[in-house]
Write an enzyme that holds these catalytic residues in place. Structure first.
Site, PDB file in Angstrom:
ATOM      1  N   LYS A 178      -8.909  -5.106  -3.088  1.00  0.00           N
ATOM      2  CA  LYS A 178      -7.962  -4.388  -3.960  1.00  0.00           C
ATOM      3  C   LYS A 178      -6.587  -5.069  -3.931  1.00  0.00           C
ATOM      4  O   LYS A 178      -6.289  -5.828  -3.004  1.00  0.00           O
ATOM      5  CB  LYS A 178      -7.857  -2.934  -3.492  1.00  0.00           C
ATOM      6  CG  LYS A 178      -7.342  -2.779  -2.062  1.00  0.00           C
ATOM      7  CD  LYS A 178      -7.522  -1.351  -1.555  1.00  0.00           C
ATOM      8  CE  LYS A 178      -6.996  -1.203  -0.132  1.00  0.00           C
ATOM      9  NZ  LYS A 178      -7.281   0.122   0.426  1.00  0.00           N
ATOM     10  N   ARG A 189      -6.486  12.951   1.840  1.00  0.00           N
ATOM     11  CA  ARG A 189      -6.046  12.183   0.675  1.00  0.00           C
ATOM     12  C   ARG A 189      -7.124  12.380  -0.389  1.00  0.00           C
ATOM     13  O   ARG A 189      -7.256  13.474  -0.919  1.00  0.00           O
ATOM     14  CB  ARG A 189      -5.825  10.713   1.088  1.00  0.00           C
ATOM     15  CG  ARG A 189      -4.990   9.925   0.103  1.00  0.00           C
ATOM     16  CD  ARG A 189      -4.705   8.510   0.595  1.00  0.00           C
ATOM     17  NE  ARG A 189      -5.909   7.676   0.628  1.00  0.00           N
ATOM     18  CZ  ARG A 189      -5.916   6.396   1.012  1.00  0.00           C
ATOM     19  NH1 ARG A 189      -4.810   5.804   1.416  1.00  0.00           N
ATOM     20  NH2 ARG A 189      -7.041   5.694   1.012  1.00  0.00           N
ATOM     21  N   TYR A 238      25.492 -11.531  -0.600  1.00  0.00           N
ATOM     22  CA  TYR A 238      26.101 -10.295  -1.102  1.00  0.00           C
ATOM     23  C   TYR A 238      26.564  -9.378   0.023  1.00  0.00           C
ATOM     24  O   TYR A 238      25.831  -9.144   0.982  1.00  0.00           O
ATOM     25  CB  TYR A 238      25.101  -9.535  -1.967  1.00  0.00           C
ATOM     26  CG  TYR A 238      24.724 -10.230  -3.254  1.00  0.00           C
ATOM     27  CD1 TYR A 238      25.692 -10.785  -4.095  1.00  0.00           C
ATOM     28  CD2 TYR A 238      23.392 -10.319  -3.629  1.00  0.00           C
ATOM     29  CE1 TYR A 238      25.336 -11.399  -5.276  1.00  0.00           C
ATOM     30  CE2 TYR A 238      23.029 -10.934  -4.818  1.00  0.00           C
ATOM     31  CZ  TYR A 238      23.997 -11.477  -5.646  1.00  0.00           C
ATOM     32  OH  TYR A 238      23.643 -12.083  -6.808  1.00  0.00           O
ATOM     33  N   MET A 273      17.657 -11.345  -4.963  1.00  0.00           N
ATOM     34  CA  MET A 273      16.442 -11.301  -5.779  1.00  0.00           C
ATOM     35  C   MET A 273      15.643 -12.601  -5.717  1.00  0.00           C
ATOM     36  O   MET A 273      14.421 -12.578  -5.672  1.00  0.00           O
ATOM     37  CB  MET A 273      16.801 -10.983  -7.239  1.00  0.00           C
ATOM     38  CG  MET A 273      15.579 -10.714  -8.100  1.00  0.00           C
ATOM     39  SD  MET A 273      15.977 -10.370  -9.815  1.00  0.00           S
ATOM     40  CE  MET A 273      16.797  -8.803  -9.691  1.00  0.00           C
TER      41      MET A 273
END
Ligand SMILES: *Cc1c(COP(=O)(O)O)cnc(C)c1O
Length: 386
Positions: free
Chosen positions: A46, A144, A278, A326
């Protein structure tokens, strides 16, 4: 055609690449089969094979003897069929109105944990003119997916009726662990007992499932009584240990298949006291050399690992200096010689002295599963030992 593909790979691989060792995937599947010698193995691919690439990893797993492949969504299963996979294939994340008929026609085993799903499956099978193959999912305690014990008899009766009508065959009864990655957790024995009851009830209801299955990676590795007819390892197929409590990958006979590297985009001298990235959360303690790594959270490098993620550059571990942006982050090379184009290794198997996905997981406060799975599409996967 071929040369175009190669040059495109080379131009993107110049920035960063994730090398996937398919030989490691095959060896991991063999090691897992040896742990569960009486059960069949379903390799779970998956989320694009936990970020490693579902199609090549499924193929490698089949080569190493995986009789089954598992996916979460039906679309993931259909992509494998489109790529030529023709073996037993199961998917389990369904919502009302899902592509049941396509799954039946593609010979994909489906899962049902509620009456609505059985109803939709039977209707799709009538329309397709052939029976569906269905694994009934019990909630043995995970809380779940799956059917609660109180509703289980009703689900079994409906499945038996649909089977008698020829709309489906119950091929499996299954469930999933909550805490198998914490060996000895009391929920494990309780879930196994609930599962044995769920299987016995299915048999009393007249069902004769081909496979009973409950074990994920940690249960495959640590809990033989959970193996039943089929085990469903995922993360360990890619060579990662499910948790520190289960063990260290190498001691479990597993080898991490993914190595993530980047090419330094810039190396420069800066004076002491210089803010980095940053927010200036890092300031150089003295005159130093900074290396720019051209990967960021846009590639799936977790921003939570700002100031902490480890990278092997010029023979030493460095930590991310300041914030992960990013597309890039910075490492402080402490004045060591390095040059643009030098290799930065974020993680790999660890035997060249590089960090592992587990080290990144610790730095980001998450699990190694997430480190490899979230690796973005912008990073090319390069396959070796295919
Ligand atoms: C993801 C998943 C697995 C594999 O789990 P791992 O811990 O990666 O081995 C098995 N079964 C189900 C239902 C899953 O969702």
């Amino acid at each position: 055609m071929n040369s175009v593909t190669v040059s495109a790979t080379q131009s993107t691989a110049a920035r960063a690449r994730a090398e996937i060792d398919l030989g490691a995937v095959r060896d991991n599947v063999r090691a897992l089969r040896a742990r569960a010698p009486r059960a069949e193995l379903m390799a779970v691919v998956k989320a694009d094979g936990y970020g490693h690439g579902a199609v090549p990893c499924a193929r490698a797993a089949r080569e190493a003897g995986a009789g089954w492949i598992g996916t979460a969504t039906p679309e993931e299963a259909f992509a494998l069929r489109a790529a030529g996979d023709s073996g037993r294939l199961m998917c389990w994340v369904w919502t009302p109105g899902g592509p049941w008929r396509e799954a039946i026609e593609a010979d994909v085993d489906v899962s049902a944990g509620a009456l609505w799903a059985l109803d939709e499956i039977a209707a799709a099978a009538r329309a397709a003119g052939r029976p569906a193959r269905v694994h009934l999912k019990a909630d043995t305690g995970l809380g779940r997916g799956g059917c609660q014990p109180a509703e289980w008899p009703e689900l079994l009766a409906a499945a038996r009726a649909a089977e008698a009508e020829g709309a489906l065959k119950v091929t499996g009864v299954w469930s999933h662990f909550a805490c198998a990655d914490e060996p000895g957790h009391p929920s494990i024995a309780a879930q196994l007992a609930a599962f044995r009851e769920a299987v016995a009830a299915a048999e009393r209801a007249g069902l004769d499932p081909e496979v009973r299955h409950h074990a994920n990676s940690p249960a495959t590795l640590t809990l033989p009584e959970s193996h039943f007819d089929l085990v469903r390892p995922g993360v360990s197929v890619y060579g990662l240990s499910p948790s520190p409590e289960v063990g260290v990958a190498a001691e479990l006979g597993l080898r991490p298949a993914m190595t993530l590297t980047a090419s330094l985009a810039l190396v420069k001298r800066v004076p002491g006291g210089h803010g980095v990235s940053y927010g200036h959360t890092y300031r150089t303690p003295g005159a130093t050399t900074l290396g720019l790594v051209p990967l960021g959270y846009g590639d799936g490098i977790p921003r939570h690992a700002s100031g902490a993620g480890p990278v092997l550059v010029a023979g030493k571990w460095r930590s991310v200096a300041g914030r992960i942006a990013m597309d890039q982050f910075v490492v402080d090379l402490g004045g060591d010689p390095a040059a643009a184009g030098d290799e930065a290794v974020l993680f790999g198997p660890g035997d060249r002295g590089e960090p592992t996905a587990e080290d990144w997981a610790r730095a980001a406060g998450t699990i190694s599963y997430e480190i490899v799975t979230r690796l973005g599409a912008r990073v090319p996967r390069v396959y070796v030992n295919g």
